[in-house]
Enzyme design. Sequence first.
Site, mmCIF file in Angstrom:
data_model
loop_
_atom_site.group_PDB
_atom_site.id
_atom_site.type_symbol
_atom_site.label_atom_id
_atom_site.label_comp_id
_atom_site.label_asym_id
_atom_site.label_seq_id
_atom_site.Cartn_x
_atom_site.Cartn_y
_atom_site.Cartn_z
ATOM 1 N N GLY A 122 0.812 -1.440 -0.481
ATOM 2 C CA GLY A 122 0.636 -0.177 0.385
ATOM 3 C C GLY A 122 0.674 1.157 -0.651
ATOM 4 O O GLY A 122 0.312 2.909 0.247
ATOM 5 N N GLU B 163 4.778 6.195 8.943
ATOM 6 C CA GLU B 163 4.465 6.409 10.139
ATOM 7 C C GLU B 163 4.049 7.896 10.350
ATOM 8 O O GLU B 163 3.223 7.824 11.334
ATOM 9 C CB GLU B 163 5.301 6.190 10.966
ATOM 10 C CG GLU B 163 6.246 4.704 9.830
ATOM 11 C CD GLU B 163 5.927 3.614 10.865
ATOM 12 O OE1 GLU B 163 5.639 2.646 11.683
ATOM 13 O OE2 GLU B 163 7.326 2.326 10.302
#
Lengths: 708, 194
Positions: free
Chosen positions: A465, A675
């Site tokens: 992804g 992140e």
Amino acid sequence: MKNIGDPLPRVDGPAKVTGAARYAYEWQVPGMAYAVLVTSNTARGRVLEVDASAATREPGVLAVLTPQNAMRLPGPTQGEPPDRVVQALQDDRVYFSNQPVAVAVADTFERAVHAALMVRIRSEPARHTVRLEDELANAVPHDLIAGGRSIPADEARGDVARGLREADARVEQTYETPPETHNPMEPHATVAVWEAPDRLTVYDSTQWVFAVQRKLARAFAMPKENVHVIAKFVGGAFGSKGSPWSHVLLTAMAAKQVGRPVKLALMRPHMFGMVGGRPHTRQKLALGARKDGRLTALSHQSASATSRFDVFVEGCALQARHLYACPNIESKHRIVRLDIGTPTFMRAPGEASGSFALESALDELAVALDLDPLELRLKNHAEKDPIEDRPFSSKSLRACYAEGARRFGWEKRSARPRAQTREGMLVGMGMATAAYPGNFAPAQALARMNADGTALVQSGMLEVGNGAYTVMRQVAADALGLPVEKVRFDLGDSTMPEAPITAGSISTASVGSAVLLVCRALRQRLEQMGASGAASYAEVVQRAGGAPIEERSKAAPGEERKRYTMLGHGAQFAEVLVDPELGMVRVARLVGAFACGRVLNARLARSQLMGGMVWGIGMALHEHSVYDEKLGRIISRDLADYHVASNADVQSIEPILVEEEDTVVDPAGVKGMGEIGTCGAAAAIANAVFNATGRRIRSLPITPDNLL
Amino acid sequence: MPPNPGRRDVLVGGIASAIGLGLLDGCATVPTAPAAAAPSDLVDLSLEVNGQRRALRIDPRTTLLDLLRENLGLTGAKKGCDMGQCGACTVLVDGQRIDSCLALALQVEGRKVTTIEGLARGEELHPMQAAFIEEDAFQCGYCTPGQILSAVALLAEGVADSDGAIREGMSGNICRCGAYPNICAAVRRLRGRG
Ligand code: FES
Ligand code: FES
């Protein structure tokens, strides 16, 4: 020609929207058998007996593997950390609830499920503890592994006690984040095909084909070249597929024992405990500051849960080491052993959970000092790394604050809680700083120029992804001077040049650098062979006989990592609406401005940041792996009870890319963005909830009952 | 725009109160799959999948999802939970969206099933597929076939008249990659195009 930075749509988009993209469980091999796991109900103890007699009599059932009859693996089941200790039916011990205790194998899925349901387990339970509170007294320090390197549990500078004494205002509070479970949409799955008694092909849903290859080779005592691991598409991972877990070995064992290819997918409830999760944390913060807001002390002490048989340390207190200018800093990590499955890296491990505590505490400090929270952060902006006393390779945090605040409309915030309402809802605004390391690990790639002038570039990273197929093609095309249509990038195969784990925001930076270097090398070679410009590549290859011209390169971090601290930075701003009667919270807006070095593809970068921010909403308001203490197991173990953010929970999300150039961090100039979108988001939301309601919630998730 | 009370706000307390009831105690933990019945003989099934008549002999316990994925090789329908909680398995049956993991294959005897593989016209993508690419409405792609079929059905239902209605109408399809705002943008792009 300029390809890097172009908002090219995903090149694997057509495959993904038509169903052509093939995920692990979807590889078909003739003679395939189906395996289904049976897991323990006991949280600790021994399996006395697995009664599979009825199950094995059913039609189509090929085998039921149990601790009694499962093959003994000739080699060790565990390698170097972060490889995990797994349970592959090699003994009768039960370490946690939902641990695999049997595997039913049949010729169809329906028959395998039926057989699994018929298996009866008799076990001898021992006393278990799954509550962090119960074992806190036994917490012990433990070093961490983060971004592929070992980091000491504790670090300090100056004298925190003195800093607190000298402070005009202090905040000393404890914060808590719950256990969470990754829940990628694609359940973990493995297909194992023994091509020969010592040759294995595996299709796996993984973040690291090389780790799968090594683990299988070690366990079956084979050279690693004999294990071929393939993963062309992975349906989300977020850390949960970074280590090969028990089911990978069990599938290969089942295939060996029944003499047929076997495929196995975890059922959704199996994913709670057996394949990691974010551990429960308890974090103590102590902050001291002068009247003007300058920090005099910053102490961040974290205790996080791990299993009895393996170690994972949530690096909650790492950011305290680098984020704010302060003469007295201490940062400590403790682990607490419980009878649970081993936790693992989960999107922004440590940074997400740690920033909730640190950034909440700073908000409390701003209240105590009667300062604007953004101003407090600016007052303590670190011009250099406060603990290491060295420069940042690049840092654009001030620009992130400014751009985020402007787009968000931070100046409209009222410092006084409960001051703003809209249509009967309390309105609150909050902010937090985000930071995530600019990780870089050794990576290899090859590039090949074909006789038709097209290039093939390969590296064994994964498409999870992250847009790997797209951005790597852009990097390669850019370096070769070719249009992207003439370049193919291939990945997800253990026969390709070795790439680091696709996790920790490592892989785009690392593999991107390797691809850049190898394509530059190939270009140089072609130029030495007489090429002048991309249009002549084909001719040069043909003139040399027509065989493809190939180069291999490796990118690796060097000494610069010792001289600089490397972090991506960001600023998160949240607006919440809180129902004063029902205590329900809605995140009306989340604006995040991030500076992470070079942006390879703005469209995909925004999506990745957006996804991270959506995770922040889940973390703040929904996610919680709820343990039943008596039974010792997670009872919110499906997607109805374990809430991730759904479409209706997400309103306006605005990720902003702040320009930044970093010539040091890695050859590609990239700091990963997988992140950082999650970092600080939960704190910004919690701080906004305080601003709306005057209630300080120090334990996530923020559920309505906290606000009534 | 006042926020809607959602299912989860009500449920949160519910989990905690279920603690200690021991409801899940018992034999080995295999999640309840729809295949708990005793094995029986194969049965005939005929249906239309993506415009093609298909006649098969199947285990009567086979779900529509497993029929598509395992028996017909149409793996575009994804299994995310196998219990009706994620929408990854969404397909159209006579034009209506359903979670194919919750239907037995036998329940769709004689009916028309559309999977993601049947949405494009040859090489030409369905406008919703194209809109998903253009808006970058996915990352890993695992929820995507279900999202697209759900979005196509949502527009046909004629209720997607506001952003809130799109969000609500698409909430049966979980995207763990968090592509929701872009999914809504893709649906908005096609709203009103009939
Ligand atoms: S697989 Fe059918 S709803 Fe999740
Ligand atoms: S795109 Fe990955 S779950 Fe939606």
